[in-house]
Write a protein that holds these residues in place. Structure first.
Motif, mmCIF file in Angstrom:
data_model
loop_
_atom_site.group_PDB
_atom_site.id
_atom_site.type_symbol
_atom_site.label_atom_id
_atom_site.label_comp_id
_atom_site.label_asym_id
_atom_site.label_seq_id
_atom_site.Cartn_x
_atom_site.Cartn_y
_atom_site.Cartn_z
ATOM 1 N N ILE A 45 82.519 78.702 18.023
ATOM 2 C CA ILE A 45 81.534 78.724 16.848
ATOM 3 C C ILE A 45 80.057 78.879 17.852
ATOM 4 C CG2 ILE A 45 80.565 77.577 15.598
ATOM 5 C CD1 ILE A 45 83.500 77.191 14.504
ATOM 6 N N TYR A 46 79.953 77.659 18.921
ATOM 7 C CA TYR A 46 78.325 77.589 19.079
ATOM 8 C C TYR A 46 78.252 78.676 20.019
ATOM 9 C CZ TYR A 46 74.793 76.613 22.743
ATOM 10 O OH TYR A 46 73.554 76.914 23.641
ATOM 11 N N GLU A 47 78.861 79.872 20.735
ATOM 12 C CA GLU A 47 78.759 81.002 20.860
ATOM 13 C C GLU A 47 78.045 81.957 20.315
ATOM 14 O OE1 GLU A 47 77.895 82.321 24.069
ATOM 15 O OE2 GLU A 47 77.810 79.996 24.786
ATOM 16 N N VAL A 48 79.412 82.565 19.878
ATOM 17 C CA VAL A 48 78.565 82.682 18.367
ATOM 18 C C VAL A 48 77.805 82.981 18.074
ATOM 19 C CG1 VAL A 48 79.885 82.852 16.422
ATOM 20 C CG2 VAL A 48 80.229 84.903 17.212
ATOM 21 N N ILE A 49 77.070 81.967 17.505
ATOM 22 C CA ILE A 49 76.471 81.656 16.682
ATOM 23 C C ILE A 49 75.009 82.103 17.634
ATOM 24 C CG2 ILE A 49 74.949 80.146 16.038
ATOM 25 C CD1 ILE A 49 77.141 78.602 14.602
ATOM 26 N N ARG A 50 75.155 81.472 19.228
ATOM 27 C CA ARG A 50 74.523 82.274 20.141
ATOM 28 C C ARG A 50 73.862 83.404 20.118
ATOM 29 N NH1 ARG A 50 74.317 82.747 25.154
ATOM 30 N NH2 ARG A 50 75.891 82.874 26.024
ATOM 31 N N LEU A 51 74.929 84.382 20.309
ATOM 32 C CA LEU A 51 75.323 85.436 20.559
ATOM 33 C C LEU A 51 74.502 86.496 19.617
ATOM 34 C CD1 LEU A 51 77.896 86.795 22.709
ATOM 35 C CD2 LEU A 51 75.726 86.534 23.319
ATOM 36 N N ASN A 56 69.764 89.556 16.454
ATOM 37 C CA ASN A 56 68.759 89.300 15.570
ATOM 38 C C ASN A 56 67.400 88.280 15.647
ATOM 39 O OD1 ASN A 56 70.367 90.777 14.619
ATOM 40 N ND2 ASN A 56 71.822 89.704 13.533
ATOM 41 N N ILE A 57 66.838 88.424 16.796
ATOM 42 C CA ILE A 57 65.822 86.711 16.779
ATOM 43 C C ILE A 57 65.051 86.961 16.095
ATOM 44 C CG2 ILE A 57 64.926 88.546 18.957
ATOM 45 C CD1 ILE A 57 65.233 85.699 20.230
ATOM 46 N N ASN A 58 64.403 87.925 14.971
ATOM 47 C CA ASN A 58 63.901 87.735 14.522
ATOM 48 C C ASN A 58 64.021 87.438 13.084
ATOM 49 O OD1 ASN A 58 61.730 88.126 16.213
ATOM 50 N ND2 ASN A 58 61.839 90.644 16.219
ATOM 51 N N SER A 59 65.153 88.254 12.634
ATOM 52 C CA SER A 59 65.766 87.938 11.504
ATOM 53 C C SER A 59 66.851 86.951 11.303
ATOM 54 C CB SER A 59 66.410 89.238 11.298
ATOM 55 O OG SER A 59 66.771 89.825 11.312
ATOM 56 N N PHE A 60 67.185 86.208 12.199
ATOM 57 C CA PHE A 60 68.401 85.583 12.065
ATOM 58 C C PHE A 60 67.652 83.696 11.338
ATOM 59 C CE2 PHE A 60 70.775 82.070 13.472
ATOM 60 C CZ PHE A 60 71.644 81.638 14.204
ATOM 61 N N SER A 61 69.233 83.340 10.738
ATOM 62 C CA SER A 61 68.562 82.526 9.588
ATOM 63 C C SER A 61 70.073 81.405 9.901
ATOM 64 C CB SER A 61 68.602 83.227 8.350
ATOM 65 O OG SER A 61 69.671 83.326 7.585
ATOM 66 N N PHE A 66 75.368 79.394 10.016
ATOM 67 C CA PHE A 66 76.004 79.490 9.583
ATOM 68 C C PHE A 66 77.712 79.986 8.521
ATOM 69 C CE2 PHE A 66 78.324 77.153 5.127
ATOM 70 C CZ PHE A 66 78.365 76.094 5.254
ATOM 71 N N LYS A 67 77.291 81.264 8.296
ATOM 72 C CA LYS A 67 78.570 82.558 7.761
ATOM 73 C C LYS A 67 79.229 82.493 9.009
ATOM 74 C CE LYS A 67 75.928 84.924 5.839
ATOM 75 N NZ LYS A 67 74.875 86.004 4.819
ATOM 76 N N THR A 68 78.483 83.056 10.121
ATOM 77 C CA THR A 68 78.701 83.472 11.121
ATOM 78 C C THR A 68 79.680 82.562 12.065
ATOM 79 O OG1 THR A 68 76.757 85.093 11.862
ATOM 80 C CG2 THR A 68 78.425 84.349 13.550
#
Length: 109
Positions: A45-51, A56-61, A66-68
């Motif tokens: 889970i940590y890796e998928v959120i990090r990737l 989407n570095i500018n639009s990541f919320s 959380f959904k990912t």
């Protein structure tokens, strides 16, 4: 294929492989080793959120992360649970025989 689905599949494959390796050494019955399942799932889970954040570095919320994470965890858990149910279904007669013999021995004492 979405990133969450891909990481869910990989995480479940690692969980299944870990269980099978423990089974080779008859350690799969020890609940202490099951605690490492949470480490495997947490890392996936940590890796998928990090990737996802790197993509989407500018639009990541926070909500997107959380959904990912939830989707990845659900996919991994469903596949791992399906593997377990399949394993139990295929070995149900052996499981019943062992349990029945155990209870017979307990009743004799």
């Amino acid at each position: 294929m979405s990133l969450s689905l891909r990481f869910g599949l990989v995480t479940s494959a690692v969980l299944i492989a870990y269980f099978l390796v423990l089974g080779l050494f008859d350690l799969h019955k020890n609940p202490l080793f099951s605690l490492f399942n949470s480490v495997i799932t947490g890392f996936g889970i940590y890796e998928v959120i990090r990737l996802r954040k790197l993509q989407n570095i500018n639009s990541f919320s926070y909500g997107e992360g959380f959904k990912t994470g939830v989707f990845t965890g659900v996919i991994a858990t469903l596949i791992f649970t399906t593997f377990f149910f399949n394993l139990l279904y295929r070995n149900r007669s052996k499981l019943f025989t062992r349990t029945h013999k155990f209870h017979e021995r307990e009743l004799q004492h």
